[in-house]
Scaffold this active site. Sequence first.
Site, PDB file in Angstrom:
ATOM      1  N   LYS A   1       1.195  -1.279   0.297  1.00 34.27           N
ATOM      2  CA  LYS A   1      -0.373  -0.124   0.469  1.00 34.27           C
ATOM      3  C   LYS A   1       0.744   1.180   0.259  1.00 34.27           C
ATOM      4  O   LYS A   1       1.393   2.067   0.954  1.00 34.27           O
ATOM      5  CB  LYS A   1      -0.893   0.020   1.195  1.00 34.27           C
ATOM      6  CG  LYS A   1      -1.903   0.964   1.072  1.00 34.27           C
ATOM      7  CD  LYS A   1      -2.587   1.075   2.279  1.00 34.27           C
ATOM      8  CE  LYS A   1      -1.715   2.782   3.296  1.00 34.27           C
ATOM      9  NZ  LYS A   1      -1.762   4.006   2.836  1.00 34.27           N
TER      10      LYS A   1
ATOM     11  N   SER B   1       5.575   7.662   9.808  1.00 33.71           N
ATOM     12  CA  SER B   1       5.868   8.967  10.542  1.00 33.71           C
ATOM     13  C   SER B   1       5.829   7.772  12.280  1.00 33.71           C
ATOM     14  O   SER B   1       5.373   6.635  12.321  1.00 33.71           O
ATOM     15  CB  SER B   1       4.947   9.684  11.106  1.00 33.71           C
ATOM     16  OG  SER B   1       3.060   9.037  10.926  1.00 33.71           O
TER      17      SER B   1
ATOM     18  N   VAL C   1       2.311   6.581  13.307  1.00 37.35           N
ATOM     19  CA  VAL C   1       2.031   5.437  12.801  1.00 37.35           C
ATOM     20  C   VAL C   1       2.820   4.339  12.567  1.00 37.35           C
ATOM     21  O   VAL C   1       2.227   3.250  12.899  1.00 37.35           O
ATOM     22  CB  VAL C   1       1.670   5.581  11.227  1.00 37.35           C
ATOM     23  CG1 VAL C   1       0.643   4.976  10.497  1.00 37.35           C
ATOM     24  CG2 VAL C   1       0.220   7.052  11.308  1.00 37.35           C
ATOM     25  N   GLY C   2       3.733   4.585  12.942  1.00 35.23           N
ATOM     26  CA  GLY C   2       4.775   3.424  13.110  1.00 35.23           C
ATOM     27  C   GLY C   2       4.237   2.480  14.271  1.00 35.23           C
ATOM     28  O   GLY C   2       3.703   1.536  14.399  1.00 35.23           O
TER      29      GLY C   2
ATOM     30  N   GLU D   1      10.561   1.664   9.498  1.00 33.99           N
ATOM     31  CA  GLU D   1      11.535   3.045   9.789  1.00 33.99           C
ATOM     32  C   GLU D   1      10.873   3.879   9.643  1.00 33.99           C
ATOM     33  O   GLU D   1       9.567   4.446   9.300  1.00 33.99           O
ATOM     34  CB  GLU D   1      12.322   2.958   8.011  1.00 33.99           C
ATOM     35  CG  GLU D   1      13.073   2.025   7.424  1.00 33.99           C
ATOM     36  CD  GLU D   1      14.122   1.683   8.058  1.00 33.99           C
ATOM     37  OE1 GLU D   1      14.476   3.195   8.831  1.00 33.99           O
ATOM     38  OE2 GLU D   1      14.501   0.591   8.723  1.00 33.99           O
TER      39      GLU D   1
ATOM     40  N   CYS E   1      12.762  12.279   6.131  1.00 32.65           N
ATOM     41  CA  CYS E   1      13.392  11.338   7.140  1.00 32.65           C
ATOM     42  C   CYS E   1      15.020  11.700   7.410  1.00 32.65           C
ATOM     43  O   CYS E   1      15.040  11.766   8.812  1.00 32.65           O
ATOM     44  CB  CYS E   1      13.316   9.725   6.922  1.00 32.65           C
ATOM     45  SG  CYS E   1      14.242   9.652   5.602  1.00 32.65           S
TER      46      CYS E   1
ATOM     47  N   GLU F   1      10.029  16.443  14.152  1.00 32.58           N
ATOM     48  CA  GLU F   1      10.309  16.480  12.587  1.00 32.58           C
ATOM     49  C   GLU F   1       9.599  17.702  12.219  1.00 32.58           C
ATOM     50  O   GLU F   1       8.362  17.370  12.145  1.00 32.58           O
ATOM     51  CB  GLU F   1       9.978  14.651  12.368  1.00 32.58           C
ATOM     52  CG  GLU F   1      10.384  14.714  10.605  1.00 32.58           C
ATOM     53  CD  GLU F   1      10.049  12.829  10.928  1.00 32.58           C
ATOM     54  OE1 GLU F   1       8.685  13.055  10.911  1.00 32.58           O
ATOM     55  OE2 GLU F   1      10.771  12.848   9.840  1.00 32.58           O
TER      56      GLU F   1
HETATM   57  P1  NAD Z   1       2.426   8.479   7.781  1.00 27.90           P
HETATM   58  O1  NAD Z   1       2.321   7.685   8.858  1.00 27.90           O
HETATM   59  O2  NAD Z   1       1.203   9.519   7.453  1.00 27.90           O
HETATM   60  O3  NAD Z   1       2.130   7.203   6.056  1.00 27.90           O
HETATM   61  C1  NAD Z   1       2.965   6.278   6.138  1.00 27.90           C
HETATM   62  C2  NAD Z   1       1.804   5.362   5.914  1.00 27.90           C
HETATM   63  O4  NAD Z   1       1.103   4.532   6.818  1.00 27.90           O
HETATM   64  C3  NAD Z   1       1.401   5.878   4.440  1.00 27.90           C
HETATM   65  O5  NAD Z   1       1.029   4.868   3.126  1.00 27.90           O
HETATM   66  C4  NAD Z   1      -0.327   6.137   4.961  1.00 27.90           C
HETATM   67  O6  NAD Z   1      -1.734   6.062   4.940  1.00 27.90           O
HETATM   68  C5  NAD Z   1       0.015   4.835   6.175  1.00 27.90           C
HETATM   69  N1  NAD Z   1      -1.033   4.355   7.309  1.00 27.90           N
HETATM   70  C6  NAD Z   1      -1.504   5.542   7.580  1.00 27.90           C
HETATM   71  N2  NAD Z   1      -1.924   5.497   8.776  1.00 27.90           N
HETATM   72  C7  NAD Z   1      -2.345   3.769   8.559  1.00 27.90           C
HETATM   73  C8  NAD Z   1      -2.851   3.666   9.781  1.00 27.90           C
HETATM   74  N3  NAD Z   1      -3.578   3.148  10.562  1.00 27.90           N
HETATM   75  N4  NAD Z   1      -2.327   1.886   9.967  1.00 27.90           N
HETATM   76  C9  NAD Z   1      -1.845   1.388   9.489  1.00 27.90           C
HETATM   77  N5  NAD Z   1      -1.304   1.985   7.950  1.00 27.90           N
HETATM   78  C10 NAD Z   1      -1.006   3.951   7.841  1.00 27.90           C
HETATM   79  O7  NAD Z   1       3.660   8.986   6.794  1.00 27.90           O
HETATM   80  P2  NAD Z   1       3.847  10.173   6.254  1.00 27.90           P
HETATM   81  O8  NAD Z   1       3.182  11.293   6.064  1.00 27.90           O
HETATM   82  O9  NAD Z   1       3.282   9.607   4.233  1.00 27.90           O
HETATM   83  O10 NAD Z   1       5.556  10.294   5.680  1.00 27.90           O
HETATM   84  C11 NAD Z   1       5.967  11.191   6.389  1.00 27.90           C
HETATM   85  C12 NAD Z   1       6.834   9.921   7.744  1.00 27.90           C
HETATM   86  O11 NAD Z   1       8.054   9.263   7.434  1.00 27.90           O
HETATM   87  C13 NAD Z   1       8.025  11.379   7.890  1.00 27.90           C
HETATM   88  O12 NAD Z   1       8.276  10.836   9.631  1.00 27.90           O
HETATM   89  C14 NAD Z   1       8.930  10.275   7.832  1.00 27.90           C
HETATM   90  O13 NAD Z   1      10.888  10.560   8.571  1.00 27.90           O
HETATM   91  C15 NAD Z   1       8.573   8.895   7.867  1.00 27.90           C
HETATM   92  N6  NAD Z   1       9.940   8.513   6.687  1.00 27.90           N
HETATM   93  C16 NAD Z   1      10.756   7.419   7.372  1.00 27.90           C
HETATM   94  C17 NAD Z   1      12.205   6.739   6.402  1.00 27.90           C
HETATM   95  C18 NAD Z   1      13.101   6.233   7.057  1.00 27.90           C
HETATM   96  O14 NAD Z   1      13.106   5.613   6.536  1.00 27.90           O
HETATM   97  N7  NAD Z   1      13.332   5.910   8.159  1.00 27.90           N
HETATM   98  C19 NAD Z   1      11.819   7.478   5.121  1.00 27.90           C
HETATM   99  C20 NAD Z   1      10.900   8.235   4.579  1.00 27.90           C
HETATM  100  C21 NAD Z   1       9.342   8.821   5.634  1.00 27.90           C
END
Ligand code: NAD
Length: 502
Positions: free
Chosen positions: A189, A243, A246-247, A264, A298, A396
């Site tokens: 997804k 994020s 959500v992680g 990640e 990130c 962040e």
């Molecule tokens: P996000 O956490 O909002 O969304 C990430 C993904 O999770 C999306 O596909 C989203 O639809 C999905 N999601 C949202 N709610 C969910 C749930 N309840 N259950 C399962 N999946 C769900 O993050 P974002 O705004 O898309 O991306 C930015 C974040 O990603 C930043 O915090 C950034 O640091 C992080 N990031 C980390 C890395 C790394 O490798 N460490 C790389 C890129 C981005």
Amino acid sequence: MTVLVKPQKLVDAKVREFSMLIDGKWVEGVEAGTIERVAPSHGVAVSRYKAATKDDAVKAIAAARKAFDDGPWPRMTASERSGILLKAADMIAARADELAYLDAIEAGKPITQVKAEIAGAADIWRYAAALARDLHGESYNTLGDGTLGVVLREAVGVVSIITPWNFPFLIVSQKLPFALAAGCTAVVKPSELTSGSTLVLGEILMEAGVPAGVVNIIVGTGAAVGPTMTGHPDVDMVSFTGSTGVGRLTMENASKTLKKVSLELGGKNPQIVFPDADLDAFIDAAVFGAYFNAGECCNAGSRLILHRDIAEEVTARVAALSQKVKVGDPLDPSTQVGAIITPQHLEKVQSYVSAAAGSGANIALGGSHIDFGFGQYMAPTILSGVKPDMAVAREEVFGPVLSVLTFETVDEAIRIANAVEYGLSAGVWSRDFDTCLTIGRKVRAGTIWMNTFMDGAAELPFGGYRQSGLGRELGRHAVEDYTETKTLNMHIGARTGWWMPR
Ligand code: NAD
């Protein structure tokens, strides 16, 4: 002040339509709802995807389960799987312009930058193809005459792969080829904001010979399909990038059936600079680290931790170079900083800047949005006089905003660097070997760059300490992450035991 690259209006932009991929077929989804993506750079609709519901997610998981339990993929030789991954890599390279355009227009990323990301992604697919053939266990012929121990590596099973919007194609390429190399099947997804390139990847994989059901791709919001993808009992592992918040939810949900989880997450990465550093090289890396991908990264080097003796000079030089950064149309090859992902995210970035200014930080550069009449853009921004306890120094921001802090001793620099909940990466700048290695050992982060910043290679593991995540991607162990270990404990000759004579 900032060099602007005014976007041309997208007068003849066509809205590209996408379906979802389940069990080898492109389908409309149970409810046939749609999600429309408006280009953050141009303010016009550019993509329309079929929106998945929980029922679609369940179907995709069932297809992946069947492909794993009964299908040919996990049973093929590694050589066969590797051949298909190599073919996919060639096809990614052949469709690089199309993939780059989709990521540029959906995410607002500069086209020149995205082309390099797609080339890097193709290289990762090749690396995973090579690792596929080297996946092996261990044997122990040292356990006595009566025992032979063999440790097998087996594919973990069905993997849910969830990716964010900031590096749409690159991040799926840090996960999926390794899962496939191990023999897993997957439900993918992408972010609902930037799903286009992942769906094109689905076309590529089907054409490259990946059997039906092995890779399923659904588009949907986290709320609609996230809990199913992370909690369904038929999923064996969740690989998530996004994020930290959500992680955490992902891990909670996966814990109900004790799935393997790889995370990640976010970062608040420091660059620590000593007076003996090559400051010309650092100034360039500071500007790159802060504004690359509009700071929506990130790994962004969003905290400069400068030795007090050079802080003023370095801040002025970073500000001067920051003014040369070209901001604007992601489709113009000269652009270095593109658009901000959504209007809501731009507001969030701006609120960090105003809160910092309200708490006594000084806006040394930028601080506001750029108005081209459509889309959303933010000027490269530098905040000086930032204190370690301010939100902008700890959280962040995910925008082109650089916070400048100062230190006097090595210990103080390490303390400031470690005083956040994240631990993804860090940079240290000094010509002194001892200084670099002391920082390298004591800063708690998954990657430490010494006299460089944000370099990477498929061979080098990537991931975070503490709330930046769990596990590592890339590197030679990346395929093993998608496996289980099984011990075969084999007895040779007559067995003696509890009730048998010894
Ligand atoms: P996000 O956490 O909002 O969304 C990430 C993904 O999770 C999306 O596909 C989203 O639809 C999905 N999601 C949202 N709610 C969910 C749930 N309840 N259950 C399962 N999946 C769900 O993050 P974002 O705004 O898309 O991306 C930015 C974040 O990603 C930043 O915090 C950034 O640091 C992080 N990031 C980390 C890395 C790394 O490798 N460490 C790389 C890129 C981005």
